[in-house]
Write an enzyme that holds these catalytic residues in place. Structure first.
Site, PDB file in Angstrom:
ATOM      1  N   ALA A 261       0.800  -1.237   0.000  1.00  0.00           N
ATOM      2  CA  ALA A 261       0.000   0.000   0.000  1.00  0.00           C
ATOM      3  C   ALA A 261       0.829   1.282   0.000  1.00  0.00           C
ATOM      4  CB  ALA A 261      -1.005   0.039   1.150  1.00  0.00           C
ATOM      5  N   ALA A 262       2.159   1.177  -0.170  1.00  0.00           N
ATOM      6  CA  ALA A 262       2.981   2.408  -0.214  1.00  0.00           C
ATOM      7  C   ALA A 262       2.525   3.301  -1.370  1.00  0.00           C
ATOM      8  CB  ALA A 262       4.458   2.058  -0.363  1.00  0.00           C
ATOM      9  N   GLY A 263       2.396   2.689  -2.558  1.00  0.00           N
ATOM     10  CA  GLY A 263       1.982   3.468  -3.727  1.00  0.00           C
ATOM     11  C   GLY A 263       0.566   4.017  -3.571  1.00  0.00           C
ATOM     12  N   ASP A 264      -0.317   3.233  -2.953  1.00  0.00           N
ATOM     13  CA  ASP A 264      -1.713   3.671  -2.760  1.00  0.00           C
ATOM     14  C   ASP A 264      -1.777   4.831  -1.764  1.00  0.00           C
ATOM     15  OD1 ASP A 264      -2.421   1.591  -4.449  1.00  0.00           O
ATOM     16  OD2 ASP A 264      -2.763   0.197  -2.796  1.00  0.00           O
TER      17      ASP A 264
HETATM   18  P1  ADP Z   1       4.667   0.723  -5.760  1.00  0.00           P
HETATM   19  O1  ADP Z   1       4.475   0.238  -4.356  1.00  0.00           O
HETATM   20  O2  ADP Z   1       3.399   1.160  -6.432  1.00  0.00           O
HETATM   21  O3  ADP Z   1       5.535  -0.154  -6.623  1.00  0.00           O
HETATM   22  P2  ADP Z   1       6.927   2.388  -5.025  1.00  0.00           P
HETATM   23  O4  ADP Z   1       7.646   1.160  -4.574  1.00  0.00           O
HETATM   24  O5  ADP Z   1       7.624   3.279  -5.976  1.00  0.00           O
HETATM   25  O6  ADP Z   1       5.477   2.090  -5.621  1.00  0.00           O
HETATM   26  O7  ADP Z   1       6.554   3.209  -3.699  1.00  0.00           O
HETATM   27  C1  ADP Z   1       5.698   4.313  -3.721  1.00  0.00           C
HETATM   28  C2  ADP Z   1       6.257   5.396  -2.841  1.00  0.00           C
HETATM   29  O8  ADP Z   1       6.418   4.870  -1.517  1.00  0.00           O
HETATM   30  C3  ADP Z   1       7.642   5.883  -3.246  1.00  0.00           C
HETATM   31  O9  ADP Z   1       7.558   6.940  -4.177  1.00  0.00           O
HETATM   32  C4  ADP Z   1       8.207   6.351  -1.927  1.00  0.00           C
HETATM   33  O10 ADP Z   1       7.776   7.662  -1.649  1.00  0.00           O
HETATM   34  C5  ADP Z   1       7.575   5.398  -0.921  1.00  0.00           C
HETATM   35  N1  ADP Z   1       8.491   4.309  -0.595  1.00  0.00           N
HETATM   36  C6  ADP Z   1       8.479   3.036  -1.046  1.00  0.00           C
HETATM   37  N2  ADP Z   1       9.495   2.316  -0.531  1.00  0.00           N
HETATM   38  C7  ADP Z   1      10.187   3.153   0.286  1.00  0.00           C
HETATM   39  C8  ADP Z   1      11.337   3.032   1.137  1.00  0.00           C
HETATM   40  N3  ADP Z   1      12.004   1.870   1.250  1.00  0.00           N
HETATM   41  N4  ADP Z   1      11.747   4.114   1.836  1.00  0.00           N
HETATM   42  C9  ADP Z   1      11.080   5.290   1.766  1.00  0.00           C
HETATM   43  N5  ADP Z   1       9.972   5.470   0.987  1.00  0.00           N
HETATM   44  C10 ADP Z   1       9.535   4.429   0.255  1.00  0.00           C
END
Ligand code: ADP
Length: 322
Positions: A261-264
């Protein structure tokens, strides 16, 4: 001095966001590491957690202070009821959330390794039965800041919704995930496209692994007709691309417990901030701060932070022009 409310305070009403998308019950198995083929592995725990990209994004919008309605479909089962209840508890309007009598509620089986990496198997179930009621959608979009959509519901229904939004003058924020080709006429209907590096590459055919490459990929996606693009780069933050060029916003250094859910979370914070009239770059920074909090907690919806927590979190370093 007048004590009348100013027009700017009237404009600060929380933005309304309509989210079209999936709802899944996430069955989360915590494991030391993913099993190899043929291996039986002892897991650490199992949990049932509300998820699905659409629902996660709706919850993120709501916790950021947006007024949110959700369009989607669940099965007539306990998971469906639990997912509906979870949205209601976040104040999300579920009047347009249908219950299908034939298909089970969408399910995601998520393996989370000790490293925080996740591996996911998804069964769409009732998400495949989402159908757009064009007249009802037109009405819902009146006065909305954004229609938010992803690709976990049938593509032709997403395409119909994008067209209705465009004709109604409502901006579209699209997260084309899981990635599929986007038909040519749909590109100009997208105001803001949010993609990770893999989705960016799949859609424009150019690598987007570094901030510099992501900037070029973002420009290539803009050339298809989108107004602005965010390429998210995991721990390296995100690249914002618009008519003024490309900027790299780095992410704070945090310990990733679970990136589900980071991207969401990022997308919800971005949508509400844009709906509030914040600048593109400020909205991206808010998204990065929200996502950094999300990955420090396990699970999908339980890990999505409230706006108040995001505002208390450290500011990421300044952006860099690319
Ligand atoms: P998805 O989960 O859709 O593949 P990402 O992996 O690019 O997308 O993550 C979405 C956002 O979450 C990133 O732009 C960043 O801001 C944050 N994020 C993800 N992983 C990390 C991390 N290890 N440390 C800090 N922020 C993170």
């Amino acid at each position: 001095m007048s004590s009348q409310p100013s027009s700017s305070s009237a404009a600060q009403q929380p933005p309304r966001i309509v989210v079209l998308g999936s709802l899944n019950m996430d069955i989360v198995l915590r494991v030391p590491q993913a099993p190899s083929a043929g291996e039986t592995l002892l897991g650490r725990s199992i949990a049932h957690i509300p998820g699905g990209k659409g629902a996660n994004q709706a919850v993120s919008c709501a916790r950021e202070g947006g007024r949110v309605s959700m369009i989607g479909c669940v099965g007539n089962d306990a998971h469906g009821l639990a997912l509906r209840t979870a949205l209601t508890q976040d104040g999300i309007d579920t009047a347009a959330l249908r219950t299908d009598g034939a298909e089970p509620t969408g399910t995601a089986l998520i393996l989370v390794e000790d490293s925080g990496q996740n591996r996911i198997v998804m069964i769409p179930g009732a998400n495949a039965k989402v159908e757009i009621d064009e007249a009802a959608l037109r009405q819902q979009l009146q006065g909305a800041a954004f229609l938010v959509a992803q690709f976990e519901t049938p593509m032709h229904q997403v395409a119909r919704a994008l067209t209705v939004a465009h004709d109604a003058g409502c901006k579209v924020l699209l997260n084309p995930s899981p990635v599929q080709p986007i038909a040519e006429p749909l590109w100009p209907r997208i105001d803001t496209l949010v993609v990770n590096e893999i989705e960016a590459q799949a859609l424009c055919g150019q690598a987007a692994d570094s901030p510099q490459e992501a900037a070029l990929a973002g420009q290539a996606l803009r050339a298809k007709g989108v107004r602005r693009v965010v390429v998210t780069l995991g721990a390296r933050g995100a690249v914002a691309v618009d008519a003024n060029g490309a900027r790299h916003h780095s992410a704070p250094k945090v310990q990733a417990i679970d990136t589900t859910a980071a991207g969401d979370t990022f997308l919800g914070a971005l949508a509400v901030a844009l709906g509030e009239g914040q600048s593109f770059d400020d909205a991206v920074r808010l998204g990065i701060r929200a996502a950094a909090l999300c990955i420090q907690r396990p699970g999908a919806q339980p890990s999505i932070p409230q706006r108040s927590a995001v505002l208390q979190s450290p500011m990421p370093p300044d952006w860099t022009a690319l």
